[in-house]
Design a protein around this motif. Structure first.
Motif, PDB file in Angstrom:
ATOM      1  N   VAL A   1     -36.538  53.661   5.354  1.00  0.00           N
ATOM      2  CA  VAL A   1     -37.544  53.037   4.493  1.00  0.00           C
ATOM      3  C   VAL A   1     -37.793  53.850   3.237  1.00  0.00           C
ATOM      4  N   HIS A   2     -37.784  55.172   3.331  1.00  0.00           N
ATOM      5  CA  HIS A   2     -38.085  55.992   2.158  1.00  0.00           C
ATOM      6  C   HIS A   2     -36.964  55.898   1.125  1.00  0.00           C
TER       7      HIS A   2
ATOM      8  N   ALA B   1     -37.355  54.349  -2.684  1.00  0.00           N
ATOM      9  CA  ALA B   1     -36.877  55.054  -3.868  1.00  0.00           C
ATOM     10  C   ALA B   1     -35.955  54.155  -4.687  1.00  0.00           C
ATOM     11  N   ALA B   2     -35.056  53.424  -3.999  1.00  0.00           N
ATOM     12  CA  ALA B   2     -34.157  52.514  -4.709  1.00  0.00           C
ATOM     13  C   ALA B   2     -34.945  51.417  -5.417  1.00  0.00           C
ATOM     14  N   ARG B   3     -35.976  50.880  -4.759  1.00  0.00           N
ATOM     15  CA  ARG B   3     -36.807  49.840  -5.366  1.00  0.00           C
ATOM     16  C   ARG B   3     -37.507  50.363  -6.629  1.00  0.00           C
ATOM     17  N   LEU B   4     -37.917  51.625  -6.598  1.00  0.00           N
ATOM     18  CA  LEU B   4     -38.612  52.220  -7.736  1.00  0.00           C
ATOM     19  C   LEU B   4     -37.661  52.786  -8.787  1.00  0.00           C
TER      20      LEU B   4
ATOM     21  N   GLY C   1     -50.529  51.656  -7.662  1.00  0.00           N
ATOM     22  CA  GLY C   1     -50.389  50.285  -7.194  1.00  0.00           C
ATOM     23  C   GLY C   1     -48.948  49.821  -7.169  1.00  0.00           C
ATOM     24  N   ILE C   2     -48.155  50.259  -8.138  1.00  0.00           N
ATOM     25  CA  ILE C   2     -46.731  49.902  -8.184  1.00  0.00           C
ATOM     26  C   ILE C   2     -45.995  50.503  -6.996  1.00  0.00           C
ATOM     27  N   VAL C   3     -46.274  51.773  -6.709  1.00  0.00           N
ATOM     28  CA  VAL C   3     -45.618  52.457  -5.591  1.00  0.00           C
ATOM     29  C   VAL C   3     -46.043  51.820  -4.268  1.00  0.00           C
TER      30      VAL C   3
ATOM     31  N   ARG D   1     -44.824  48.263   0.649  1.00  0.00           N
ATOM     32  CA  ARG D   1     -45.143  47.095   1.473  1.00  0.00           C
ATOM     33  C   ARG D   1     -44.051  46.028   1.379  1.00  0.00           C
ATOM     34  N   ASP D   2     -43.488  45.860   0.181  1.00  0.00           N
ATOM     35  CA  ASP D   2     -42.398  44.890   0.027  1.00  0.00           C
ATOM     36  C   ASP D   2     -41.177  45.297   0.844  1.00  0.00           C
TER      37      ASP D   2
END
Length: 378
Positions: free
Chosen positions: A257-258, A262-265, A353-355, A360-361
């Motif tokens: 998940v981590h 990181a990839a999402r961000l 909020g973005i993180v 959650r997504d």
């Protein structure tokens, strides 16, 4: 720093300085008296990791000294003395370590800030004085050595002391004896810190904060004295996220998940990689990183209060925001384990909020919505 907690800060700094010297005296030893802690009351967490003579001696020193200075305060600490009461040889080693390594400075300790236990039995009693749960009023919270596994490897560790007043972090003093007190000098998009990032100068770092009065860092030891404290810079408005996590020797996090967050961000993984939570909070406060995320494997897995109380204040005092995975503030009155929260999300306030949304997504996408509680409105 001038604040209503000036005396508490001064005493805590003096005691943590001595605790750091003790830790550094034990650090080179191949045999640190390490034993494995077992929690028979927990079905899932029977092995709680190692404890060393340094952990025991430092908790005794912290409790004895701060109890002498503030006798009506309560204490919460990680260790208990049952192993010492059952093992006379280990008890004697811890007692001798205190006697041989803690040497008050008569020029600095004019108000008897450093107080040793009166005997080996008193030492055990002082350690066990910390077997409370956090409650109302003034409570000192200790992690005598955070990162004991890396301490055994002579790598990054920390000593954490917090004064929590009615559940609110009020004073924080953290020693990172192997962390450089100098700010990162490399490009912020590339800088990282690892468990083996040992301060080449040998000075180490002392970090401290009082709520509402900023966070500071100075050399822990210096041939010319402790040096001048530097106020830590606000983490500010930024879209450049620099993560710190624990990808090394960790077994409590949800697999994958981590990395997916990181990839999402759009940030590198793992970035800075530190085992101990207190060094991670110190890295966030000092600018080596500015974001951390932690999602446990199970909803019934909870953090320990001594790994976070106080050290979190350092990051909050430079503009960081800290919640759990549901966006709830961290409840320091929930007990020795933070049973009111699940995991952590920490980032500069303007991007928190973005993180949080990314975490959650990702959990929803990975089919782990069962780990999500009702989100708190941001």
């Amino acid at each position: 720093m001038d604040s209503p907690y000036k005396r508490e800060l001064e005493v805590a700094i003096r005691v943590v300085e001595q605790a750091a010297r003790l830790s550094l005296a034990v650090l080179p030893n191949q045999d640190k008296g390490a034993i494995e802690k077992v929690d028979a009351s927990s079905e899932h967490e029977s092995n709680l990791g190692p404890v060393t003579i340094g952990d025991f001696a430092i908790q005794a020193l912290l409790t004895s000294s701060l109890h002498a200075a503030f006798p009506t305060d309560s204490f919460v600490g990680e260790e208990d003395a049952s192993a010492l009461r059952d093992n006379a040889v280990l008890r004697q080693r811890v007692w001798e370590t205190l006697q041989q390594t803690v040497v008050p400075d008569p020029e600095k300790d004019t108000e008897k800030d450093i107080v040793l236990p009166a005997s080996a039995d008193d030492m055990c009693d002082m350690i066990d004085r910390c077997q409370n749960a956090p409650g109302a009023g003034r409570v000192w919270v200790f992690d005598p050595i955070d990162g004991t596994k890396t301490f055994l490897r002579r790598e990054m560790f920390a000593i954490n002391v917090a004064l929590v007043v009615d559940g609110q972090q009020t004073v924080a003093v953290v020693a990172c004896p192997l962390l450089s007190p100098e700010p990162p000098t490399e490009s912020l998009s590339q800088v990282t810190i690892q468990n083996d990032s040992i301060d080449p100068s040998g000075r180490g770092s002392l970090l401290y904060a009082v709520r509402g009065h900023g966070a500071y860092v100075r050399p822990l030891s210096d041939a010319a004295g402790p040096g001048v404290a530097r106020r830590l810079q606000d983490c500010g408005t930024t879209r450049l996220l620099r993560p710190v996590t624990c990808d090394f020797m960790q077994d409590s996090a949800l697999d994958g998940v981590h990395r997916a967050v990181a990839a999402r961000l759009g940030v590198a993984y793992p970035g800075s990689d530190l085992l101990g939570w207190v060094p991670r909070w110190a890295a966030l406060a000092t600018g080596w990183a500015n974001t951390t995320v932690w999602v446990y494997k199970r909803r019934d897995r909870h953090a320990k209060v001594w790994d976070h109380a106080g050290a979190m204040l350092l990051f909050e005092e430079v503009g960081g925001r800290i919640t759990d995975v549901d966006g709830k503030p961290i409840d320091l009155l929930a007990g020795r384990k933070l049973k009111g929260n699940f995991g952590f999300v920490a980032a500069p306030a303007d991007v928190h909020g973005i993180v949080l949304a990314a975490v959650r997504d990702v959990l929803q996408e990975q089919g782990r919505g069962d780990l999500l509680g009702e989100p708190k409105e941001q």
